[in-house]
Design an enzyme around this catalytic site. Structure first.
Site, mmCIF file in Angstrom:
data_model
loop_
_atom_site.group_PDB
_atom_site.id
_atom_site.type_symbol
_atom_site.label_atom_id
_atom_site.label_comp_id
_atom_site.label_asym_id
_atom_site.label_seq_id
_atom_site.Cartn_x
_atom_site.Cartn_y
_atom_site.Cartn_z
ATOM 1 N N ASP A 289 -11.320 2.906 4.366
ATOM 2 C CA ASP A 289 -11.606 1.468 4.366
ATOM 3 C C ASP A 289 -13.124 1.204 4.382
ATOM 4 O O ASP A 289 -13.560 0.065 4.236
ATOM 5 C CB ASP A 289 -11.013 0.837 5.626
ATOM 6 C CG ASP A 289 -10.009 -0.243 5.328
ATOM 7 O OD1 ASP A 289 -9.859 -0.605 4.150
ATOM 8 O OD2 ASP A 289 -9.386 -0.737 6.277
ATOM 9 N N GLN B 234 -4.643 -1.532 9.545
ATOM 10 C CA GLN B 234 -4.551 -2.869 8.954
ATOM 11 C C GLN B 234 -5.138 -3.906 9.918
ATOM 12 O O GLN B 234 -4.808 -3.926 11.098
ATOM 13 C CB GLN B 234 -3.077 -3.198 8.629
ATOM 14 C CG GLN B 234 -2.888 -4.476 7.850
ATOM 15 C CD GLN B 234 -3.508 -4.446 6.451
ATOM 16 O OE1 GLN B 234 -3.588 -3.403 5.810
ATOM 17 N NE2 GLN B 234 -3.968 -5.590 5.977
ATOM 18 N N LYS C 39 0.845 -1.205 0.000
ATOM 19 C CA LYS C 39 0.000 0.000 0.000
ATOM 20 C C LYS C 39 0.877 1.251 0.000
ATOM 21 O O LYS C 39 0.623 2.196 -0.753
ATOM 22 C CB LYS C 39 -0.954 -0.028 1.211
ATOM 23 C CG LYS C 39 -2.076 -1.047 1.044
ATOM 24 C CD LYS C 39 -2.864 -1.319 2.324
ATOM 25 C CE LYS C 39 -3.869 -2.445 2.072
ATOM 26 N NZ LYS C 39 -4.584 -2.903 3.284
HETATM 27 N N1 GUN Z 1 -6.835 -6.912 6.091
HETATM 28 C C1 GUN Z 1 -7.105 -7.638 4.990
HETATM 29 N N2 GUN Z 1 -7.750 -6.863 4.071
HETATM 30 C C2 GUN Z 1 -7.880 -5.643 4.611
HETATM 31 C C3 GUN Z 1 -8.441 -4.416 4.140
HETATM 32 O O1 GUN Z 1 -8.982 -4.302 3.038
HETATM 33 N N3 GUN Z 1 -8.377 -3.375 5.001
HETATM 34 C C4 GUN Z 1 -7.803 -3.495 6.229
HETATM 35 N N4 GUN Z 1 -7.800 -2.419 7.009
HETATM 36 N N5 GUN Z 1 -7.279 -4.606 6.697
HETATM 37 C C5 GUN Z 1 -7.312 -5.678 5.882
#
Ligand code: GUN
Length: 290
Positions: A121, A98, A54
């Site tokens: 998110d 995350q 990311k």
């Molecule tokens: N863990 C796995 N996929 C995601 C996601 O799309 N967002 C977040 N914050 N954590 C994740």
């Protein structure tokens, strides 16, 4: 029928090019660069890789990234304090925590502290609630579900009236995907670990989304000929021949299903790249709105 392989990597690449161009245009116009704050707690190896990807993509597209990394034993209070500071930081347009967080932390409470207008998110209870109401407009739609819908619509733009089966009911993928497809007038069935007759229900799907985290769970015999199959699984399967000691497999039996489905996403290179592209899009959207 041999299925069309939905190339998420290429589709995400085109999207990212558009996002990068929009950011360049903004900076020429003297507008602020979008900023994304990421929060990583602990040492979960997949989470570390996702965050690294990311941050790298932010750099490629011209988005400022602010990376916050905490040890496993970090307290709830310290994280809530950070989130409140990020809410007030004018350089930060989007906040991503995350998941999963270590079990001693209250994930729901922490996510609830994010300003919903910075919740790129789409996981704050307000945004989740608005997604579930057809007349509601969430500030953001969760990235993986948004990517899934985008990929489906490259094959079939109008999914109204189609039967969609979503396997998995997680807060970040399964449940919001089901709600998003429902908003687009699909008839949606949500399956989970307690579902009986999963193969029979799957066979009803014109669209099947597998988001369970079980390698090769969904078999070719479960898929209606001509269906669109979206594989969200990212499973580490032990593999001594691979330098990493594992290789990544999806939740579906890709090779068998591609003989009968209309279209299928590969793993890797399907949904994964779209999740990141949608995060970048949401961060740009957050900056535009301010
Ligand atoms: N863990 C796995 N996929 C995601 C996601 O799309 N967002 C977040 N914050 N954590 C994740």
């Amino acid at each position: 029928m041999t299925a069309q392989i939905i190339d998420g990597k290429q589709i995400a690449g085109t999207l990212k090019d558009k996002i990068a161009a929009a950011i360049t245009e903004r900076s020429h116009a003297g507008l602020p660069v979008p900023g994304l704050a990421t929060v990583l707690v602990g040492n979960d190896p997949p989470s570390q890789i996702y965050i690294k990807n990311k941050i790298r993509t932010c750099q490629e597209l011209g988005i400022h990234s602010f990376s916050h990394t905490f040890p496993e034993e970090t307290t709830q209070a310290a994280l809530e304090e950070l989130v409140l500071a990020l809410n007030d930081d004018p350089l930060v347009h989007g906040i991503l925590i995350q998941l999963p967080l270590p079990p001693h932390l209250d994930t729901f409470r922490l996510l609830s502290r994010i300003n919903p207008q910075k919740d790129v998110d789409g996981i704050h209870p307000i945004n989740a609630g608005l997604l579930s109401r057809k007349e509601g407009t969430p500030w953001f739609i969760p990235c993986t579900p948004a990517g899934i819908l985008y990929l489906i619509q490259t094959v079939t733009p109008d999914i109204s009236g189609l039967e969609a089966v979503v396997i998995g009911r997680s807060a970040i993928v399964g449940m919001p995907t089901a709600q998003l497809l429902c908003r687009h007038d699909a008839t949606v069935t949500i399956c989970h670990s307690k579902t009986r007759q999963l193969p029979d229900i799957c066979r009803r799907g014109d669209i099947v989304v597998a988001a369970v985290g079980k390698s090769h769970l969904v078999k070719a015999a479960w898929i209606k000929p001509g269906a669109i199959v979206i594989d969200v699984g990212i499973n580490r399967t032990p593999d001594l021949a691979d330098p990493r000691g594992y290789h990544i497999t999806g939740d579906t039996d890709f090779e068998a299903i591609r003989q009968t489905a209309k279209a299928i996403t590969p793993v890797p290179g399907g949904v994964g790249p779209m999740t990141i592209a949608m995060l970048m899009q949401n961060t740009l959207t957050a900056a535009i709105r301010i």
